[in-house]
Design a protein around this motif. Structure first.
Motif, PDB file in Angstrom:
ATOM      1  N   ASP A  88       1.237   6.984  -6.613  1.00 22.46           N
ATOM      2  CA  ASP A  88       0.074   7.833  -6.862  1.00 22.46           C
ATOM      3  C   ASP A  88       0.343   9.298  -6.585  1.00 22.46           C
ATOM      4  OD1 ASP A  88      -1.805   6.160  -7.757  1.00 22.46           O
ATOM      5  OD2 ASP A  88      -3.273   6.639  -6.166  1.00 22.46           O
ATOM      6  N   ARG A  89       0.870   9.568  -5.421  1.00 23.65           N
ATOM      7  CA  ARG A  89       0.828  10.942  -4.935  1.00 23.65           C
ATOM      8  C   ARG A  89       2.191  11.572  -4.681  1.00 23.65           C
ATOM      9  NH1 ARG A  89      -3.314   9.053  -0.676  1.00 23.65           N
ATOM     10  NH2 ARG A  89      -1.985  10.081   0.855  1.00 23.65           N
ATOM     11  N   TYR A  90       3.197  10.765  -4.452  1.00 21.60           N
ATOM     12  CA  TYR A  90       4.455  11.369  -4.049  1.00 21.60           C
ATOM     13  C   TYR A  90       5.597  10.950  -4.962  1.00 21.60           C
ATOM     14  CZ  TYR A  90       1.677  12.311   0.070  1.00 21.60           C
ATOM     15  OH  TYR A  90       0.694  12.736   0.908  1.00 21.60           O
ATOM     16  N   SER A  91       5.800  11.729  -6.014  1.00 23.41           N
ATOM     17  CA  SER A  91       6.904  11.418  -6.915  1.00 23.41           C
ATOM     18  C   SER A  91       8.226  11.701  -6.207  1.00 23.41           C
ATOM     19  CB  SER A  91       6.785  12.290  -8.164  1.00 23.41           C
ATOM     20  OG  SER A  91       8.063  12.646  -8.590  1.00 23.41           O
ATOM     21  N   PRO A  92       9.141  10.758  -6.251  1.00 23.97           N
ATOM     22  CA  PRO A  92      10.420  10.930  -5.555  1.00 23.97           C
ATOM     23  C   PRO A  92      11.213  12.115  -6.085  1.00 23.97           C
ATOM     24  CG  PRO A  92      10.180   8.698  -6.400  1.00 23.97           C
ATOM     25  CD  PRO A  92       9.045   9.482  -6.944  1.00 23.97           C
ATOM     26  N   SER A  93      10.880  12.589  -7.272  1.00 21.55           N
ATOM     27  CA  SER A  93      11.615  13.742  -7.782  1.00 21.55           C
ATOM     28  C   SER A  93      11.175  15.025  -7.085  1.00 21.55           C
ATOM     29  CB  SER A  93      11.411  13.856  -9.284  1.00 21.55           C
ATOM     30  OG  SER A  93      10.039  14.012  -9.560  1.00 21.55           O
TER      31      SER A  93
ATOM     32  N   LEU B 211       0.837  -1.201   0.000  1.00 22.93           N
ATOM     33  CA  LEU B 211       0.000   0.000   0.000  1.00 22.93           C
ATOM     34  C   LEU B 211       0.879   1.260   0.000  1.00 22.93           C
ATOM     35  CD1 LEU B 211      -2.785   1.350   0.172  1.00 22.93           C
ATOM     36  CD2 LEU B 211      -2.606   1.231   2.663  1.00 22.93           C
ATOM     37  N   THR B 212       1.927   1.214   0.783  1.00 25.41           N
ATOM     38  CA  THR B 212       2.846   2.352   0.812  1.00 25.41           C
ATOM     39  C   THR B 212       3.357   2.641  -0.603  1.00 25.41           C
ATOM     40  OG1 THR B 212       3.550   1.699   3.014  1.00 25.41           O
ATOM     41  CG2 THR B 212       4.973   3.229   1.820  1.00 25.41           C
TER      42      THR B 212
END
Lengths: 427, 523
Positions: free
Chosen positions: A330-335, A323-324
């Protein structure tokens, strides 16, 4: 004659120095008190300072004074019924009101705690002294994704929208002065000669004057041919790209809520997450928290449900990790985001699931995160999850860290261990 | 309070004087402060109040907490304990647990008094009367202050001290300075000369002498601590005692004789000693000083009222504050925390005036000299020539004892009970008066501790003696803490003995050996 002075405007905060001295001297006690105060906070509530209380006896300044015992007489006011020779029991606790050297009232209200306020910055300073954010430096240097244009002097080439008019005109002016120097000097000289001849009646002079006038016209024409502005004069604002470290961070709180997680364990986990949140909050402008609870399945929820919902079941840790990862994609692009994951559990997991967890972490999560920390809150033997995680830690030093918390007293030291400044790593 | 009855009687009497109010509202302005001050000055002159010039400073409440924190001195050196005081006051003030005392006044020339900006006009007037004319005239007039304090130079001296200590911090580090100051503060009460009068000295001389002392002390020390090659006979060794007589001023002894201290450390000890000495008269005259100031704010304000300078509302607000100040809760009241010095002092001064003006038969018997004499002469004489102990012994009258309903409890740890040893009746008056006076004798209040001997030819240890008074021991914990501090200054072992009247040692106070050399073991 008296002098009356208005002192209200100057010499304020005279005690600041003394106040700082006090805090400095009792640094350790204040630090302890700060850690206790952490208990009473919700994770996202770090806006205010705090009341700090320190045991009064630790602050006392000794002076010689009488102890209990001996003989003394004490005069009191307000006699209503006593007569000379009346005898009565000594009040409980020794001398009580009979003890007569005034030291008893020294502490004023007679409380055992010395209470005072520190502000938010001081609060956080005490809490996070000597701690550093893992991989913060690395993120700035390596994974740069956002740039900000910054002015950096001037260039002679560039696109028209960057033309700096003032600089260009100044350059043109300078060029014209430099190029026209000899001509103008000559014109000035000729003019001076001409003025002298104009008053002279001599014919030869008249002839010479004509020549001079002609020469001046020539020279002026030549000057006029000097271009007002040349390509050479044009100056452009120079901009450079400056890497802009992302100022956003997201913290994933992943917690096991299976039946074995007692209220106390959750409480410990909460304090651990709280510390992490406050810590990140100091370093990032914007921080978000994602709460994920799991038993045999995982669910995203709010803070209250995270710690207090009662729903429970078996344990499949990988569900939460999966899920993480989904939420990350979905919501938190590492860039754009600095990603921190903190997992808390009592170490119980379904036998076959632990190796899946390892795979998920190593392949999916670690590449995207700044730091992954795992705390096992238990005083039992380690289970297979711990051993799998140990392997991850070996493979990813400084990027993945794990510790065991046995009780409340461990929370802060363990937190420090997980986040303390590592000299070698930053060097 | 008995006095409020008389007050009310006065107030209800018709006032024939033409009304000429200075102000009617409760707001204050600088012009009004000046006008009130001018009137007070005129009246003070009429009552022969001789004062230093006044400097009245208007400050905010925060500044007041500031001023409070450093024992009221505007130029005190920095120390963590003042910070602690500040935080503590700030907290209670913000929570409304403590009203700020409305006045701080400094025994200096000019005499500095603070007014808080939040106060109403009547309160400001009260403070001016109380501090700038009451306390001020006490500082200038009372024999202890005349003898021991130098109002002209205290501010300069504090400035010198503050700078000197700041320089030490720069040079030797904050911790090193703090260590010396902590130790000195613990011994402050043992850092005063009780019977010798020091030579007054100007701050410029002070600075110069500080330099000369450096060399002199070190030279002298070397003499004292020189190893003595000659073998002594037993007898000689026995006869040699250092110090020859017990020294009551422990800080002084340390400053002059501690073998290992550096010069700057000796100077800091000296500074604390000087400050302690400066405050010593205040500690001995609390009842008198507050009583005198209260007596005069009361009279100056009434005089203003009688002349029609202030309104009825004004004096009512004043009286409200005044009766709070002189309120004395009874011993069984929740608020009771000992005898209120304002109440006691005010009552005695009021009573002196009453005995002069309206003496009773009782007064004629107890105070034949006062009865019927000039009251102004009488109160001025009392103010000038006494300290709390002798003041009470001299002036506490049966009427005041009755009004306050005083009684005396005898607490003897050899008995299982407490006993009422005297109450306010014919047989008890003298007894009560002596007991109360003794209670204000600092010698009884504080343990009498002196430097007994320093083993200059042996292990260099220092021995203090506590001369027990009525079998009363010192409190162990703080005693050991102080011995620890003292050891740091002295540099060698320090112990203390409690001895009774026959010089028999009753108690020993010595640091346990593991606390003696903690650093050495740790390294």
């Amino acid at each position: 004659m008296s002098i009356i002075i208005d002192r209200r405007l100057n010499a304020k905060k005279k005690s600041t120095v003394n106040r700082q001295r006090f805090l400095r001297r009792y640094r350790n006690l204040v630090k302890e008190a700060v850690q206790d105060a952490v208990d009473q906070r919700s994770i996202t509530d770090v806006q205010s300072g705090s009341d700090i209380s320190i045991p009064r006896k630790d602050l006392s300044e000794p002076v010689f004074h009488h102890g209990q015992g001996g003989q003394h007489e004490q005069v009191h006011p307000g006699n209503k019924e006593f007569n000379t020779g009346d005898r009565f029991q000594r009040p409980e606790g020794g001398g009580g009101r009979g003890s007569g050297d005034g030291e008893a009232s020294d502490s004023g209200s007679g409380t055992d705690e010395f209470v005072f306020q520190i502000n938010r910055d001081e609060f956080l300073e005490y809490l996070f002294e000597d701690l550093a954010l893992p991989n913060l430096v690395r993120k700035e240097l390596k994974d740069i994704t956002e740039y900000k244009l910054k002015r950096a002097g001037f260039t002679s080439a560039g696109s028209p929208d960057r033309l700096n008019v003032v600089r260009s005109l100044r350059a043109a002016h300078a060029r014209r002065i430099a190029l026209s120097g000899s001509e103008r000097r000559e014109i000035r000289q000729l003019k001076r000669e001409l003025r002298e001849m104009e008053v002279s009646p001599s014919d030869t002079d008249q002839f010479r004057a004509k020549e001079i006038r002609q020469r001046i016209t020539e020279l002026n024409a030549k000057l006029k041919r000097l271009p007002f502005i040349d390509d050479f004069d044009l100056k452009y604002n120079n901009m450079t790209k400056v890497p802009q470290p992302s100022s956003k961070a997201v913290m994933f709180c992943v917690m096991d809520v299976s039946g074995s997680m007692t209220r106390e364990i959750k409480d410990i986990a909460k304090r651990f997450f709280l510390l992490l949140y406050m810590f990140l909050e100091r370093n990032y402008e914007k921080i978000e928290v994602v709460f994920i609870r799991h038993h045999s399945e995982a669910r995203e929820c709010n803070e209250h449900d995270f710690f207090y919902a009662r729903e429970t079941g078996g344990t499949v840790v990988s569900s939460a990790l999966r899920l993480t990862d989904e939420i990350l994609q979905d919501r938190y692009s590492p860039s754009e985001w600095n990603i921190y994951i903190a997992q808390a559990s009592d170490g119980d997991n379904w036998e076959a699931d632990s190796s899946k967890c390892r795979k998920l972490i190593e392949e999916k999560l670690l590449p995207k995160t700044q730091y992954y920390s795992y705390v096992e809150i238990t005083d039992r033997h380690h289970q297979n999850l711990w051993h799998e995680y140990k392997m991850i830690e070996k493979e990813n030093p400084g990027h993945f860290a794990m510790q065991q918390i046995r009780g409340h007293g461990d929370i802060y030291p363990i937190f420090r261990k997980l986040f303390e400044k590592k000299e070698a790593e930053n060097a | 309070m008995p006095d409020n009855e008389t007050l009310e009687r006065e107030l209800t009497q018709p006032k024939p004087v033409k009304q000429n109010f200075i102000s009617t509202g409760s707001e204050w302005t600088f012009e009004l402060l000046e006008q009130y001050d001018r009137e007070f000055a005129r009246l003070a002159d009429k009552f022969r109040l001789d004062t230093y010039p006044n400097q009245i400073e208007v400050i905010s409440s925060e500044q007041m907490i500031d001023a409070y924190a450093s024992v009221g001195m505007p130029l005190m050196y920095n120390h963590w304990s003042f910070g602690k005081q500040f935080l503590s006051n700030q907290q209670s003030y913000q929570r409304g647990q403590m009203g700020l005392a409305y006045e701080i006044v400094i025994n200096s020339n000019p005499c500095i008094a603070y007014l808080m900006e939040e106060n109403t006009m009547p309160m400001q007037a009260l403070v001016i009367a109380h501090a700038s004319y009451g306390h001020n005239s006490f500082f200038k007039g009372n024999y202890l202050f005349r003898q021991w304090t130098d109002a002209d130079s205290i501010i300069d001296y504090l400035l010198f001290a503050k700078n000197y200590i700041a320089q030490c911090e720069e040079k030797h580090g904050m911790d090193a300075v703090e260590e010396v100051l902590d130790a000195c503060h613990a011994l402050m009460n043992q850092g005063v000369n009780r019977y010798e009068r020091p030579r007054p000295i100007s701050p410029e001389q002070e600075k110069q002498l500080a330099k000369e002392r450096e060399e002199y002390i070190q030279r002298n020390l070397n003499d004292l601590w020189r190893t003595i090659p000659v073998k002594e006979t037993e007898q000689q060794a026995k006869e040699f005692r250092f110090p020859q007589h017990p020294e009551e001023n422990i800080l002084y002894f340390i400053e002059k004789n501690a073998p290992l201290l550096e010069t700057w450390q000796r100077e800091i000890i000296r500074i604390v000693r000087k400050v302690a000495q400066y405050f010593y008269p205040q500690r001995q005259t609390q009842v008198m000083n507050e009583g005198w100031a209260t007596f005069w704010h009361y009279h100056l304000m009434h005089e203003m009222y009688n002349e029609g300078l202030i309104t009825e509302g004004f004096i009512m607000e004043f009286l409200h504050s005044h009766s709070n100040v002189v309120f004395q809760p009874a011993f069984d009241d929740q608020r009771y925390s000992g005898i209120n010095p304002y109440a006691l002092g005010f009552a005695i001064f009021q009573d002196i005036r009453r005995m002069c003006e309206h003496p009773t038969e009782e007064d004629r018997y107890w105070f034949p000299d006062l009865a019927g004499s000039d009251w102004l002469d009488a109160v001025h004489f009392a103010m000038r020539n006494f300290k709390d102990e002798s003041f009470i012994l001299q002036y506490l009258s049966p009427k005041v004892m009755r009004d306050l309903r005083l009684f005396c409890i005898n607490d003897d740890d050899r008995e299982a009970y407490l006993e009422v040893s005297a109450i306010h009746d014919e047989t008890g008056y003298r007894n009560l008066r002596e007991s109360l006076a003794a209670q204000y004798n600092l010698g009884n209040r504080e343990p009498n501790i002196q430097v007994y001997s320093a083993d200059v030819r042996g292990d260099r240890s220092l021995t203090l003696r506590h001369y027990m008074h009525q079998g009363r021991p010192v409190e162990d914990n703080s005693a050991l803490e102080i011995i620890k501090h003292l050891r740091r200054l002295w540099g060698f072992d320090v112990r203390m003995e409690s001895v009774d009247q026959q010089d028999k040692v009753i108690n020993h106070y010595e640091l346990p050996s593991e606390e003696l050399y903690p650093e050495e073991e740790g390294v």
